[in-house]
Design an enzyme around this catalytic site. Structure first.
Site, PDB file in Angstrom:
ATOM      1  N   ARG A  13       0.866  -1.148   0.129  1.00 24.98           N
ATOM      2  CA  ARG A  13       0.001   0.064  -0.112  1.00 24.98           C
ATOM      3  C   ARG A  13       0.899   1.497   0.017  1.00 24.98           C
ATOM      4  NH1 ARG A  13      -2.247   0.766   5.617  1.00 24.98           N
ATOM      5  NH2 ARG A  13      -1.068   2.250   5.856  1.00 24.98           N
ATOM      6  N   TYR A  66       3.838   5.361  11.587  1.00 25.35           N
ATOM      7  CA  TYR A  66       4.217   4.090  11.886  1.00 25.35           C
ATOM      8  C   TYR A  66       4.883   3.169  10.857  1.00 25.35           C
ATOM      9  CZ  TYR A  66      -0.138   3.304   9.198  1.00 25.35           C
ATOM     10  OH  TYR A  66      -1.222   3.381   8.283  1.00 25.35           O
ATOM     11  N   HIS A  81      -3.749   4.067   4.761  1.00 26.95           N
ATOM     12  CA  HIS A  81      -4.872   3.409   4.698  1.00 26.95           C
ATOM     13  C   HIS A  81      -6.006   3.646   4.117  1.00 26.95           C
ATOM     14  CE1 HIS A  81      -7.987   0.424   5.935  1.00 26.95           C
ATOM     15  NE2 HIS A  81      -8.351   1.107   6.574  1.00 26.95           N
TER      16      HIS A  81
END
Lengths: 347, 382
Positions: free
Chosen positions: B263, B276, B267
């Protein structure tokens, strides 16, 4: 996929004779007859669930159906309620008409995401494209010392969710007529039976009939008090009403047949006549169907009440395992008689 | 013999087009089924440009407050395109989650519908008649069971249809995945489980999500055919899904395909992956971007160049802008539309509620013969 001709639901209902006359069927036979008649009419309908095929159903409701309809339409599943609940949604999207048997509605809890988060919302969330005409049916309520985890009465929890219809028959005649209506309905229907009633016998006319949803059945007429119930406790109400009549107390006894839609109109009309209402419900009292009935009665007929509404629910504890405790936990004739007398200040 | 081997297995990883845009000759020998032609690659590359453009614009719209949450597909386009292209439009079924736009478009879902949905409008999930794509599914994993049901229904009706369902690495932790795989294999239905393993379930990395080496191996436990694929390789994805589709049509049942992808974006627009994710990791995957290698391949074949890229990019920008304009000008739903499509036929009580401007209980009171107006006021009239 071809659309089958819809049966005439508005057809006149054959008369209901509770006294043991005419063709007598067990509750389970009435359910089987409803499913079989509809399956003969429409080959999109299938029955799926645990043990429904080769074992003829854990409670023998589907006895003989595998022989008649074959393994493509009477289907045993792995023990996976969320699995077959979700599978039914997909099959309905494809154009089929699933009947899903839960051995017990207690086991439906593991399928809650499919049952509550997908089934009732599929039509809504797809802007009207994908309906979900599935009948989910099975045993509901305390089945006789099955313990708390297997004795769920789920209608109050589930009825909170818009998009569902919930039918809860109290006798073989209603079991057949309501299940046939459920099967031909284009919305999802949760159909709740009781293993304590499956062997009950009653008159089921040979002629075909469909019982409309949202119309209560006045089982007994009286002007002193309105008794409202649905499912198995209706039978306790009938017993209680008989006993009360000996003391000159006559009850209007309404069997709701469906709790969503709820025929509040009939209840309100009865309360306007009697001024008193006792609602009998085998769910826990907090936020139960009985609570909803009482609320709506207050909204619709507040000025006609001569006594505060009374609820007879189960006690507010998990279903006890011990025989005597389970019996005392449930609504029963004695509790109903007391509640009616209390509403008449005759205790 | 007290000890014997009860089961052994291996997971094969398929890559056909490498990061340099070179095709593996042994896997693409003439006559091999399921190999994309150059014209098909050209067609799919153009769709890739459109999808990437949609992502960019949707992201900007969200940041400027004109779009609700949107999940970018960036970096995973080969998964959606290769798989969607391997399924037969109007015959097979697409059961998506929410990161395979291109597959939906290819099967007849208008780009405007998807954008309308993400702008916060359920009418965007109502697709044109005949489109066999189920609504975007945002709960995690529920759609896999629906796919199994659709595939089961097709089998029951003896119709030649295959179903593909999409989900991410995180969804394999849900019970729905396991129940769907079990049902699908026990009933031997024509269903392809297509996992886009993009390494991250929002902020949870794959190794914190599962202890298994691969996702593909989970399929073996259920008796499915399995294949791990380079998910950034358009050829490999197409080939894997094509083979799975043909196998399913021949009665071979279920295939679990694990696409190894990444990805490249957050998200959703509600997320900031910089908090993160190690940027070195992201950079390493950027060089594996599925678009880069397809372009290199087309250039090596003399089918593409900077001029064509510029022209195609401009065409995609115009096309997406038209869609965006259409969606931004979509009339907002009226208050009473809130009550539509709850039941096949609107129940009387719901109609009453819809037609009343008061609350539910006040509406009931008025219906019972009270005057309209405030509750206290109306009570005096009763």
């Amino acid at each position: 996929m071809p659309t089958m001709q819809r049966p005439d639901l508005a057809k006149h209902l054959p008369s209901f004779t509770p006294t043991g006359e005419g063709r007598q069927l067990q509750f389970r036979e009435a359910l089987r007859e409803a499913m079989s008649e509809e399956m003969r009419r429409d080959d999109r309908i299938f029955l799926m669930g645990e043990e429904v095929a080769y074992y003829n159903g854990a409670y023998k409701i589907s006895q003989g159906m595998l022989d008649e309809f074959g393994p493509r339409r009477i289907i045993d599943t792995p023990i996976s309620e969320n699995g077959f609940a979700g599978l039914a949604v997909g099959a309905a999207m494809y154009g089929l008409r699933p009947i899903i048997e839960f051995m017990s509605w207690s086991f439906s809890l593991v399928a809650a995401d499919q049952l509550l988060n997908n089934v009732p919302k599929m039509l809504y969330m797809s802007g009207g494209q994908w309906g979900c005409p599935v009948v989910f049916r099975g045993n509901n309520g305390a089945g006789g010392q099955l313990g708390s985890t297997h004795s769920w009465t789920v209608e109050a929890m589930y009825a909170n969710v818009p998009g569902l219809k919930i039918a809860i028959p109290s006798n073989p005649y209603d079991a057949k007529g309501l299940l046939k209506t459920a099967i031909v309905d284009d919305d999802p229907v949760f159909f709740m039976e009781s293993e304590r009633m499956l062997s009950d016998k009653g008159h089921v006319p040979a002629e075909e009939y469909y019982i409309p949803f949202g119309k209560a059945h006045l089982r007994r007429q009286g002007s002193d008090v309105t008794l409202v119930s649905f499912g198995r406790p209706v039978n306790f109400c009938i017993e209680a009403a008989g006993e009360l009549a000996k003391e000159g107390i006559e009850a209007d006894m309404l069997d709701m047949r469906t709790v969503r839609p709820l025929d509040i109109q009939s209840i309100a009309e009865s309360v306007k006549k009697t001024g008193r209402i006792v609602v009998v419900d085998q769910c826990w009292p907090f936020a139960s169907i009985a609570s909803e009935v009482v609320t709506q009665v207050c909204e619709k007929a507040f000025d006609y009440l001569d006594h505060q509404p009374i609820r007879v629910n189960t006690e507010d504890v998990p279903t006890p395992y011990a025989k005597g405790l389970e019996a005392e936990y449930l609504p029963h004739k004695g509790k109903i008689v007391r509640a009616v007398k209390a509403s008449l200040h005759r205790l | 013999m007290p000890i014997r081997t009860a089961y052994t297995a291996k997971i094969e990883y398929l890559q056909i087009l490498d990061e340099e845009g070179k095709l593996d000759a042994s896997l693409t020998a003439p006559g091999t089924p399921g190999i994309l032609t150059d014209q098909q690659v050209l067609h799919l590359y153009q769709r890739m440009i459109e999808c990437r453009q949609l992502d960019e614009i949707a992201f900007k719209l969200q940041r400027s407050g004109r779009m609700h949450t949107y999940p970018q597909n960036k970096g995973q386009e080969a998964c959606a395109l290769g798989s969607g292209f391997a399924m037969r439009a109007g015959v097979d079924w697409i059961v998506p989650c929410y990161r395979e736009n291109a597959a939906m478009f290819m099967h007849g879902v208008p780009m405007a519908s998807v954008l309308l949905y993400w702008s916060g409008d359920e009418r965007g999930n109502h697709f044109p008649p005949g489109v066999q794509v189920t609504p975007i599914a945002v709960p995690i994993g529920t759609q896999m069971l629906h796919a199994t049901g659709i595939a089961w229904a097709a089998k029951m009706r003896r119709e030649d249809r295959v179903v593909i369902t999409y989900f991410g690495d995180g969804a394999t932790s849900e019970g729905d995945f396991h129940e769907a795989m079990n049902f699908a294999t026990v009933f031997n239905v024509p269903c392809i489980f297509f996992c886009q393993n993009n390494q991250w379930a929002i902020s949870v990395p794959r190794e914190s999500q599962m202890a298994s080496e691969t996702i593909a191996q989970k399929g073996l436990a259920y008796g499915a055919q399995v294949q791990q694929v380079d998910g950034n390789d358009l050829f490999a994805v197409y080939k894997a899904v094509y083979d799975a589709r043909e196998r399913a049509r021949a009665g071979g049942g279920v295939t679990l395909i694990e696409c190894i992808t990444y990805r490249l974006a957050d998200h959703t627009t509600a997320d900031d992956a910089r908090r993160y994710r190690d940027q070195n990791e992201v950079e390493a995957w950027r060089s594996k971007d599925p678009m880069i290698r397809v372009r290199l391949y087309l250039e090596s074949k003399g089918l593409w160049d900077a001029g064509k890229q510029k022209a195609e990019q401009e065409r995609a920008e115009v096309m997406v802008k038209e869609v965006v304009d259409k969606v931004l000008n979509w009339p907002a739903p009226k208050r009473e539309e809130m009550f539509d499509h709850l039941y096949a036929e609107m129940p009387a009580l719901l109609r009453q509620q819809r037609d009343s401007w008061a609350t539910h209980s006040l509406g009931m009171g008025r219906e019972a013969g009270l005057q309209s107006g405030s509750a206290a006021g109306s009570h005096q009239h009763a």
